[in-house]
Design a protein around this motif. Structure first.
Motif, PDB file in Angstrom:
ATOM      1  N   UNK A  24     -97.637  71.668-125.915  1.00  9.27           N
ATOM      2  CA  UNK A  24     -98.176  72.564-124.687  1.00  9.27           C
ATOM      3  C   UNK A  24     -97.193  72.377-122.881  1.00  9.27           C
ATOM      4  N   UNK A  28     -96.276  75.345-121.188  1.00  8.30           N
ATOM      5  CA  UNK A  28     -97.094  75.904-119.787  1.00  8.30           C
ATOM      6  C   UNK A  28     -95.984  75.819-118.737  1.00  8.30           C
ATOM      7  N   UNK A  29     -95.329  74.728-119.372  1.00  5.86           N
ATOM      8  CA  UNK A  29     -94.337  74.176-117.566  1.00  5.86           C
ATOM      9  C   UNK A  29     -92.915  74.136-118.228  1.00  5.86           C
ATOM     10  N   UNK A  33     -90.576  77.463-116.189  1.00  2.00           N
ATOM     11  CA  UNK A  33     -89.416  76.612-115.355  1.00  2.00           C
ATOM     12  C   UNK A  33     -88.150  77.019-115.620  1.00  2.00           C
ATOM     13  N   UNK A 211     -93.902  72.648-100.151  1.00  2.00           N
ATOM     14  CA  UNK A 211     -93.799  73.207-100.771  1.00  2.00           C
ATOM     15  C   UNK A 211     -94.780  74.233-100.236  1.00  2.00           C
ATOM     16  N   UNK A 213     -97.892  76.169 -98.715  1.00  2.00           N
ATOM     17  CA  UNK A 213     -98.761  78.017 -98.586  1.00  2.00           C
ATOM     18  C   UNK A 213     -99.183  78.520 -97.536  1.00  2.00           C
TER      19      UNK A 213
ATOM     20  N   UNK B  86    -106.543  71.412-119.952  1.00  4.11           N
ATOM     21  CA  UNK B  86    -105.832  70.692-119.321  1.00  4.11           C
ATOM     22  C   UNK B  86    -106.634  70.083-119.632  1.00  4.11           C
ATOM     23  N   UNK B 115     -95.480  69.902-112.409  1.00  2.00           N
ATOM     24  CA  UNK B 115     -96.431  70.938-111.850  1.00  2.00           C
ATOM     25  C   UNK B 115     -96.442  70.485-110.494  1.00  2.00           C
ATOM     26  N   UNK B 120     -96.456  75.775-105.369  1.00  2.00           N
ATOM     27  CA  UNK B 120     -97.278  76.875-105.372  1.00  2.00           C
ATOM     28  C   UNK B 120     -96.251  78.343-106.066  1.00  2.00           C
ATOM     29  N   UNK B 157    -103.057  81.764-116.169  1.00  2.00           N
ATOM     30  CA  UNK B 157    -102.096  80.847-116.309  1.00  2.00           C
ATOM     31  C   UNK B 157    -101.355  79.892-115.637  1.00  2.00           C
ATOM     32  N   UNK B 160    -103.278  76.776-114.763  1.00  2.00           N
ATOM     33  CA  UNK B 160    -103.078  75.848-115.684  1.00  2.00           C
ATOM     34  C   UNK B 160    -102.010  74.742-115.367  1.00  2.00           C
ATOM     35  N   UNK B 161    -100.923  75.872-115.318  1.00  2.00           N
ATOM     36  CA  UNK B 161     -99.891  75.397-114.887  1.00  2.00           C
ATOM     37  C   UNK B 161     -99.834  73.938-113.777  1.00  2.00           C
ATOM     38  N   UNK B 164    -102.242  70.922-114.553  1.00  2.00           N
ATOM     39  CA  UNK B 164    -102.026  70.724-115.781  1.00  2.00           C
ATOM     40  C   UNK B 164    -101.552  69.326-115.864  1.00  2.00           C
TER      41      UNK B 164
END
Lengths: 276, 289
Positions: A24, A28-29, A33, A211, A213, B86, B115, B120, B157, B160-161, B164
């Protein structure tokens, strides 16, 4: 499974749960990336450098990292103060205030953004008192600092607070018995114990602000070279179908996040050594 | 401090040395409270004040608008897919990490936290790079008429990220603190693996799960940056509630924007309340063990 020493563990499901966790995590990650890194690798070195060091991009780094630094510094000072007041002093409504500190975690960033922009606009609740003094917050870099302070507020409080709670009374008593004044006790006994957690909170708050926004774009004014943050620049490039540009800048941001993650991990290890 | 002469009893010495004079205490408390009011209470009050500025009728009308309703529906769908996934991941990861020892454990924990440290906007971008038209499998998807980015799957998706780590990072330290003696006892007494989990582990981590899920849900429903990149902003189709707030605000429809925003602010308040209770229960449970 010989690879993993299981020490006669009688509990079941190790292979299954670890397998699913890694699967998973990858889907997902890690794979998404890595897409960013591979896409950047498609650029030549010259293209990459000229994209990520264009004047408008450099200006956005300056705004983003500079504002994040100021916001994290403000949060460190007030975060320690808030934590101290919550841990050491008793006043009515303390529990509610304590719970409210996490509001920036729970409040969606877009809501925070439009609200701060409204309050600090020239005719807003706070803005109308600042306007006559020539202080403009909304639609200036100062607005960016404000939004970043808002979203980073809980980090310092929540990293410092548990460390403060665990400071033993005996240490302060010992300092007093040895003839220390209150100021000396604070400076030489309490502050050194808090320092690792303050720095961790600072780094967490800084990383989040860099990060961020949603809460910023409404209050920033978003003028290129002046009040344009790097995440917004990525979106602008994407909307102009400049995928290469967006990817290259995003890669720089990712690199920055990884370095900060490393620093935060080292800081946490340091503070754990202190608390043991 | 009304005593005319200094008394050097043990109590007064430690008392004075371990806290500040009353004036300083009140001063510091006042400064801290003013800071929090300015940064937390005022924005919260402003959301509701702006939302109800033109009265309850206008407020309700803004919420009944079809585009608002469809954005609420999409946000509920997104959360109802991403939160359970999750949650399942969080519980399995915590079981593997907290109950067993294996090499690379710390690296795995760091990667699970990843994450949280990614912007974002970057979180959204990576899915565009894979599923977008210029992406890795974008052309193939288009041939087969499957839409992922600029459609609902992409929004899910990206959500979920960004959500996570929430459940996993709450459960891992909690389950590590509780150890595995109780589970081992259950296994030795003949319980099956699932029985052990549901009858022994689950009651111990119940409040930890609630804590993780409630924060995961708040972020899932409120995420803006990542979702903004992958949504394509199609009104009534791919707009979540936070994106709808942005559109209304940019159209200078402030009352409607704040009316919709007040739903999210209300959600945030409920989240904080449940979180506070869950935190207290977890602490209590750890002390009982």
């Amino acid at each position: 499974m010989k690879l993993f020493k299981r020490h006669n563990n009688v509990l079941p499901g190790f292979g299954l749960t670890l397998g699913f966790t890694i699967f998973y995590l990858s889907v997902i990650v890690l794979i998404p990336l890595s897409a960013l890194v591979f896409r950047t690798a498609g650029l030549t070195w010259g293209e990459f450098i000229s994209t990520v060091t264009a004047p408008r991009v450099l200006a956005s780094y300056k705004v983003t990292f500079g504002a994040a630094m100021i916001a994290a510094a403000v949060n460190s000072i007030f975060g320690v103060l808030v934590a101290w007041v919550l841990v050491r002093y008793r006043f009515p409504g303390r529990r509610i205030v304590d719970a409210l500190v996490d509001l920036p975690f729970a409040l969606p960033t877009a809501v925070a953004g439009i609200t701060l922009a409204t309050i600090y606009s020239p005719n807003g609740w706070v803005g109308r008192f600042l306007e006559p003094h020539g202080i403009k917050v909304a639609f200036t870099p100062l607005g960016i600092v404000l939004a970043m302070t808002f979203i980073g507020l809980p980090f310092v409080v929540r990293t410092v607070q548990p460390v403060m709670e665990e400071i033993e009374v005996e240490l302060e008593e010992a300092a007093v018995c040895l003839g220390a004044s209150r100021r000396q006790t604070l400076q030489r006994v309490i502050f050194p114990m808090l320092l690792p957690s303050i720095l961790t909170g600072f780094a967490l708050s800084f990383a989040r602000a860099v990060g961020e926004y949603g809460s910023i774009i409404f209050i920033a004014g978003n003028m290129p070279m002046v009040s344009e943050i790097t995440p917004l620049l990525i979106i602008t490039k994407l909307e102009q179908f400049d995928y290469q540009g967006a990817t290259a800048i995003a890669c720089v941001m990712l690199l920055a996040s990884f370095s900060m993650l490393l620093v935060i991990n080292l800081l946490q290890r340091w503070s754990r050594r202190f608390s043991d | 401090m009304s005593a005319p002469t200094k008394t050097y009893t043990a109590k007064s010495t430690t008392g004075r040395a371990q806290t500040e004079p009353a004036m300083v205490r009140w001063g510091l408390t006042a400064v801290a409270l003013v800071f929090l009011v300015l940064f937390l209470v005022l924005p919260l009050a402003a959301v509701f004040s702006q939302a109800f500025e033109k009265g309850l009728a206008v407020y309700l009308e803004a919420l009944r608008e079809p585009d608002t309703l469809s954005s609420i529906k999409l946000t509920l769908i997104t959360a109802s897919v991403s939160v359970p996934l999750n949650l399942f991941f969080g519980v399995t990861a915590a079981w593997a990490i907290a109950k067993f020892s294996f090499p690379g454990k710390n690296l795995l924990i760091t990667l699970i936290d990843l994450p949280f440290s990614v912007s974002p906007v970057v979180s959204g971008l990576i899915y565009v790079l894979i599923f977008g038209l210029q992406g890795w499998i974008g052309p193939w998807l288009q041939e087969h008429d499957i839409r992922i980015v600029f459609a609902v799957p992409g929004i899910i998706l990206a959500t979920i990220f960004v959500t996570f780590p929430f459940v996993a990072r709450e459960l891992i330290p909690l389950m590590e603190a509780q150890g595995k003696d109780e589970e081992e006892a259950a296994m030795v007494l003949g319980a099956s693996g699932l029985q052990t989990f549901f009858r022994v582990t689950f009651p111990n981590i119940k409040w930890g799960i609630i804590y993780g899920v409630i924060l995961c849900n708040a972020r899932a429903m409120g995420e803006f940056g990542a979702v903004s990149v992958v949504s394509g902003h199609i009104r009534g189709m791919t707009n979540t509630v936070p994106l709808h707030v942005e559109i209304l605000y940019n159209e200078y429809n402030y009352t409607a924007a704040f009316a919709v925003a007040s739903l999210l602010a209300f959600l945030a308040l409920i989240t904080l309340a449940i979180k506070t209770v869950a935190e207290w229960k977890v602490r209590q449970q750890l002390e009982n063990n």
